[in-house]
Enzyme design. Structure first.
Site, PDB file in Angstrom:
ATOM      1  N   GLU A 281       4.183 -11.807  -2.924  1.00 28.64           N
ATOM      2  CA  GLU A 281       4.269 -10.677  -2.204  1.00 28.64           C
ATOM      3  C   GLU A 281       3.164  -9.816  -2.381  1.00 28.64           C
ATOM      4  O   GLU A 281       2.797  -8.962  -1.211  1.00 28.64           O
ATOM      5  CB  GLU A 281       5.497  -9.592  -2.906  1.00 28.64           C
ATOM      6  CG  GLU A 281       6.822 -10.204  -2.882  1.00 28.64           C
ATOM      7  CD  GLU A 281       7.546 -10.268  -1.510  1.00 28.64           C
ATOM      8  OE1 GLU A 281       7.024  -9.464  -0.605  1.00 28.64           O
ATOM      9  OE2 GLU A 281       8.327 -11.021  -1.085  1.00 28.64           O
TER      10      GLU A 281
ATOM     11  N   GLU B 170       2.427  -2.258   1.499  1.00 24.04           N
ATOM     12  CA  GLU B 170       2.501  -3.055   2.400  1.00 24.04           C
ATOM     13  C   GLU B 170       1.207  -2.609   3.537  1.00 24.04           C
ATOM     14  O   GLU B 170       0.778  -1.338   3.660  1.00 24.04           O
ATOM     15  CB  GLU B 170       3.743  -2.920   3.221  1.00 24.04           C
ATOM     16  CG  GLU B 170       4.063  -3.740   4.237  1.00 24.04           C
ATOM     17  CD  GLU B 170       5.476  -3.430   4.841  1.00 24.04           C
ATOM     18  OE1 GLU B 170       5.951  -3.562   6.113  1.00 24.04           O
ATOM     19  OE2 GLU B 170       6.384  -3.075   4.040  1.00 24.04           O
TER      20      GLU B 170
END
Length: 226
Positions: A90, A99
């Site tokens: 991730e 992100e």
């Protein structure tokens, strides 16, 4: 004499249980500085996570989740390997704190329990990249920060950041660990990776898991693929 035998037996059982608990919960002996830094060292030097993610922050957060890495020493090592396999994937080896795409608010307007706050974005943050107002609201309530009004806390406080990852893990993935690593992929990102469209992502997660199990000296178990 019979009373003494029973007493000794109880003491022995308690001692064994205590020893097992200590072994399974002594996460610091499993997640060594060398193990943690080996992951980070594979990320680029300019990564935000280089200075943000620390082993101390992880261990601090893990103290709040005593069931994480519970069970036998083998089960504990497999769970920790699985956790860091997902974290590695991730975050790109603990590189990303947030992100890359910050344009999507990830606001579920139908969620009345944890409604979006105007102007706030609920994109992926932290080691597991928790996403959506539902997760931020629930994680914030469980951990003790305002996930809806201050989701950016997950990218500013490393202990809170790891706590959100462990909250997500214990809520959704810990319950399926006995089914095999593949079940954790299915539960965490099955809609995007387990339909055959992103086989490389699945294999990457499996590769990290097998590597970490090997480092811990434990058999990864069956059912690795989702």
């Amino acid at each position: 004499m019979r009373k003494n035998i029973v007493t000794y037996a109880l003491v022995g059982i308690l001692a064994l249980a205590f020893a097992t608990d200590v072994m399974s919960h002594n996460i610091a002996n499993i997640v060594t500085p060398q193990f943690f830094e080996r992951i980070k060292n594979q990320a680029a030097g300019r990564c935000a996570g280089k200075s943000f993610y620390t082993r101390d922050a992880f261990l601090n957060a893990a103290n709040a989740y005593r069931q994480f890495g519970s069970g036998s020493p083998q089960a504990a090592k497999r769970e920790i390997a699985a956790f860091f396999a997902h974290v590695t994937h991730e975050t790109g080896h603990l590189c990303y704190v947030e992100e890359i795409n910050k344009y999507n608010r990830y606001c579920d307007e139908q969620n009345k329990r944890y409604p979006c706050v105007p102007g706030k974005f609920y994109y992926g943050r932290g080691p597991i990249q928790i996403t959506g107002n539902g997760n931020y609201g629930a994680a914030g309530k469980a951990i003790g920060f305002d996930g809806l009004r201050a989701p950016e806390t997950v990218a500013k406080d490393p202990v809170v950041s790891f706590k959100t990852a462990l909250w997500f893990w214990m809520t959704y993935l810990h319950p399926v660990m006995k089914q095999g690593f593949g079940a954790t992929i299915q539960r965490s990102n099955g809609a995007f990776e387990c339909d055959g469209r992103q086989p490389a992502h699945v294999q990457a997660r499996i590769g990290y898991y097998k590597d970490y199990c090997d480092q811990f000296g434990v058999y990864p178990g069956p059912n690795l693929d989702c």
